[in-house]
Write a protein that holds these residues in place. Structure first.
Motif, mmCIF file in Angstrom:
data_model
loop_
_atom_site.group_PDB
_atom_site.id
_atom_site.type_symbol
_atom_site.label_atom_id
_atom_site.label_comp_id
_atom_site.label_asym_id
_atom_site.label_seq_id
_atom_site.Cartn_x
_atom_site.Cartn_y
_atom_site.Cartn_z
ATOM 1 N N MET A 16 0.838 -1.190 0.000
ATOM 2 C CA MET A 16 0.000 0.000 0.000
ATOM 3 C C MET A 16 0.883 1.253 0.000
ATOM 4 N N TYR A 17 0.247 2.386 -0.305
ATOM 5 C CA TYR A 17 0.905 3.681 -0.272
ATOM 6 C C TYR A 17 0.350 4.521 0.872
ATOM 7 N N VAL A 18 1.034 5.630 1.173
ATOM 8 C CA VAL A 18 0.611 6.517 2.262
ATOM 9 C C VAL A 18 0.429 7.935 1.736
ATOM 10 N N HIS A 19 -0.745 8.479 2.024
ATOM 11 C CA HIS A 19 -1.070 9.879 1.727
ATOM 12 C C HIS A 19 -1.162 10.636 3.042
ATOM 13 N N LEU A 20 -0.629 11.835 3.072
ATOM 14 C CA LEU A 20 -0.709 12.664 4.270
ATOM 15 C C LEU A 20 -1.484 13.935 3.950
ATOM 16 N N ASP A 21 -2.582 14.131 4.664
ATOM 17 C CA ASP A 21 -3.344 15.374 4.590
ATOM 18 C C ASP A 21 -2.622 16.382 5.477
ATOM 19 N N GLY A 22 -1.916 17.305 4.831
ATOM 20 C CA GLY A 22 -1.102 18.269 5.574
ATOM 21 C C GLY A 22 -1.693 19.656 5.594
ATOM 22 N N SER A 23 -3.002 19.742 5.810
ATOM 23 C CA SER A 23 -3.611 21.077 5.870
ATOM 24 C C SER A 23 -3.003 21.911 6.989
ATOM 25 N N ARG A 24 -2.513 21.226 8.049
ATOM 26 C CA ARG A 24 -1.840 21.927 9.151
ATOM 27 C C ARG A 24 -0.472 21.309 9.428
ATOM 28 N N ILE A 25 0.204 20.863 8.380
ATOM 29 C CA ILE A 25 1.515 20.241 8.597
ATOM 30 C C ILE A 25 2.532 21.249 9.117
#
Length: 357
Positions: A176-185
């Motif tokens: 699998m792959y990993v996505h990061l929601d970085g709206s507040r990264i």
């Protein structure tokens, strides 16, 4: 030069509803003005978009591919669509923004199946991922393909670099792959005092949605592909998703202002510090508790519902959980890059007044 536009709000007004409520940082406005005038090639072939690609690569590595879009929902949906075939699915926390606050856009626009996992603090772990990462090769089950996490999370908590690496290692072992929601990264990196790549590239994240609107931009987010093998057709998906800006220079130059120097860090540190100040100011007030850790720029508090309703007439904010019971409600207060100590102190004083009432 004159304008027919009229100022229709009090520029000194402050709320604690969302960091999206804040205006545009003056340095970003200055950058937009700098990019104005004359003609530049449209649709991302301008000199500002080319420059911002270099800025992102300094933060995330030379392999990073950069795709500005208009907003965060689009960044998430376009990212995930590029990572999933039509029969594949996304494993995410039940509290994830893609599941709770994007109006079904991943499903409606992206055609994505979300496999959600309840979490106590908004954070996935390898063990929690395994609750949905199964059925590989079973034609009757949507095939788990991507793990999506948010940092900071929707509950204000943070993943450390080690926690993200453990997730990425586990997901990659599963194919699998990993996505990061970085709206507040930026808030997460500032709070943990680590570079942005420590939470992304170095930890093994494949695709990042990088947020700008919540940290001082007028508009715009960026899809950052860190692993080209994880993403297919993103330039075409961005266009067919109506996210290819014709005058992209005005989106891109904002990110150059944000990330070219330390503006992102200054803004994030300010927002985070004000959240800590707010939590310290209210946690000992009679009838108020702060049940969740304050790790970035969000404060969750439980207080009498009637006091919250009265306070909301003076400072706008949102209820988070109205099912607390006993006449209590859990609320969320967000601090922004332009929140000041005086704003926090005025809000805390107003809350104390409403509690006495």
């Amino acid at each position: 030069m004159t304008t027919d536009a009229v100022r229709r709000h009090d520029p000194a007004s402050r709320t604690f509803a969302s960091d999206n409520y804040a205006g545009v940082h003056p340095e970003v406005l200055e950058a937009i003005a700098l990019a104005n005038g004359g003609h530049q090639v449209s649709y991302g072939d301008d000199v500002y978009t080319e420059a911002v690609r270099g800025v992102f690569r300094r933060h995330f590595g030379e392999q990073a591919e950069v795709f500005p879009v208009f907003n965060g929902t689009a960044a998430n949906v376009v990212s995930l669509r590029s990572m999933c075939a039509r029969w594949e699915a996304v494993v995410c926390p039940e509290s994830a923004h893609i599941n709770t606050d994007e109006g079904g856009a991943p499903e409606v626009t992206g055609g994505l199946k979300l496999l959600t996992v309840p979490t106590p603090d908004g954070k996935l772990t390898p063990d929690l991922i395994d609750r949905q990462a199964w059925g590989f090769g079973d034609v009757h089950r949507a095939q788990p393909r991507v793990v999506s996490i948010s940092n900071a999370t929707e509950l204000g908590t943070l993943y450390t670099p080690a926690e993200i690496k453990a997730i990425c290692d586990h997901a990659h072992e599963l194919g699998m792959y990993v996505h990061l929601d970085g709206s507040r990264i930026t808030n997460a990196a500032a709070a943990l005092d680590v570079p942005l790549r420590a939470l992304t590239t170095d930890a093994g994240v494949d695709v990042l949605s990088f947020g700008g609107t919540k940290i001082g931009l007028m508009l715009g987010e960026v899809v950052v592909v860190l692993n080209p093998e994880a993403s297919r057709g993103l330039p075409y998906l961005r266009k067919t998703s109506m996210q290819l800006a014709s005058k992209m220079r005005f989106v891109s130059v904002q990110f150059e202002a944000l990330l070219g120097g330390d503006l992102w860090l200054r803004n994030a540190r300010q927002a985070n510090a004000m959240a800590r100040r707010l939590a310290d100011a209210v946690r000992d007030l009679p009838g108020v508790s702060v049940p969740r850790p304050v790790e970035a720029n969000a404060v969750f508090a439980i207080l009498p519902a009637d006091a919250a309703d009265r306070l909301r007439k003076r400072f706008r904010f949102y209820n988070w959980n109205e099912q607390v019971g006993g006449g209590m409600v859990e609320v969320r207060w967000m601090c922004a890059f332009d929140t000041t100590e005086a704003d926090v102190d005025a809000f805390a004083a107003a809350l104390a007044e409403e509690l006495r009432a």
